[in-house]
Design a protein around this motif. Structure first.
Motif, mmCIF file in Angstrom:
data_model
loop_
_atom_site.group_PDB
_atom_site.id
_atom_site.type_symbol
_atom_site.label_atom_id
_atom_site.label_comp_id
_atom_site.label_asym_id
_atom_site.label_seq_id
_atom_site.Cartn_x
_atom_site.Cartn_y
_atom_site.Cartn_z
ATOM 1 N N UNK A 56 5.793 16.609 57.434
ATOM 2 C CA UNK A 56 4.899 17.347 56.555
ATOM 3 C C UNK A 56 3.349 16.259 56.261
ATOM 4 N N UNK A 57 2.284 16.806 56.432
ATOM 5 C CA UNK A 57 0.903 15.816 56.183
ATOM 6 C C UNK A 57 0.800 15.421 54.792
ATOM 7 N N UNK A 58 1.647 16.971 53.989
ATOM 8 C CA UNK A 58 1.352 16.454 52.537
ATOM 9 C C UNK A 58 2.567 15.411 51.687
ATOM 10 N N UNK A 63 2.024 9.059 50.550
ATOM 11 C CA UNK A 63 2.684 7.834 50.560
ATOM 12 C C UNK A 63 0.962 7.008 51.327
ATOM 13 N N UNK A 64 0.467 7.774 52.008
ATOM 14 C CA UNK A 64 -1.033 6.908 52.025
ATOM 15 C C UNK A 64 -1.929 6.813 50.602
ATOM 16 N N UNK A 65 -1.794 7.776 49.458
ATOM 17 C CA UNK A 65 -2.164 8.035 48.737
ATOM 18 C C UNK A 65 -2.039 6.661 47.384
ATOM 19 N N UNK A 66 -0.449 6.379 47.747
ATOM 20 C CA UNK A 66 0.003 5.715 46.816
ATOM 21 C C UNK A 66 0.234 3.983 46.971
ATOM 22 N N UNK A 78 -8.574 9.190 57.725
ATOM 23 C CA UNK A 78 -7.131 9.155 58.095
ATOM 24 C C UNK A 78 -7.065 10.055 58.788
ATOM 25 N N UNK A 79 -6.034 10.995 57.988
ATOM 26 C CA UNK A 79 -5.369 12.551 58.777
ATOM 27 C C UNK A 79 -6.771 12.861 59.319
ATOM 28 N N UNK A 85 -3.649 14.506 67.360
ATOM 29 C CA UNK A 85 -3.093 13.300 68.467
ATOM 30 C C UNK A 85 -1.690 13.502 67.832
ATOM 31 N N UNK A 86 -1.084 14.567 67.224
ATOM 32 C CA UNK A 86 -0.282 13.951 66.611
ATOM 33 C C UNK A 86 0.655 14.627 67.932
#
Length: 118
Positions: A56-58, A63-66, A78-79, A85-86
């Motif tokens: 899931x995107x959340x 992970x990216x926020x950390x 980025x998202x 392209x998923x």
């Protein structure tokens, strides 16, 4: 005795020159190191792999926020760039890495040589 001192002096000079040349080559090699080699954050690869596996995107945003490299706006960008392209053959892994590099403004993260593999 004088010849021994002359020979020893010449040997010391040659050793000093060789040592200096070695240091110069070491310095040149250090200049070749790229930013990616020094600052690469493996959480980005972890997020890309989870993205490709359909997580899931959340969870990927978390992970990216950390990550120390991306702020909230960069995470959203980025998202935005990667989500279309998923459904690619590789699950969007390559697109995700390209999106992160694009958001950062330089190629920090290596793009896999063979597309379609995770």
């Amino acid at each position: 005795m004088n010849e021994v001192l002359t020979t020893a002096g010449l040997i010391l000079i040659v050793l000093a020159v060789l040592y200096s040349v070695k240091k110069i080559y070491d310095f040149i090699e250090m200049q070749k190191v790229t930013r990616r080699d020094i600052y690469e954050n493996y959480d980005i690869y972890k997020a890309a792999q989870k993205f490709a596996l359909g997580t899931p995107v959340d969870e990927i945003r978390e992970i990216l926020t950390n990550s120390y490299e991306l702020d909230a706006n960069q995470v959203e960008e980025t998202m935005f760039l990667a989500l279309p392209h998923r459904n690619d053959a590789d699950g969007g892994y390559l697109a995700f890495i390209k999106a992160v590099n694009r958001v950062l403004g330089q190629e920090v993260y290596a793009i896999p040589q063979k597309e379609g593999k995770i």
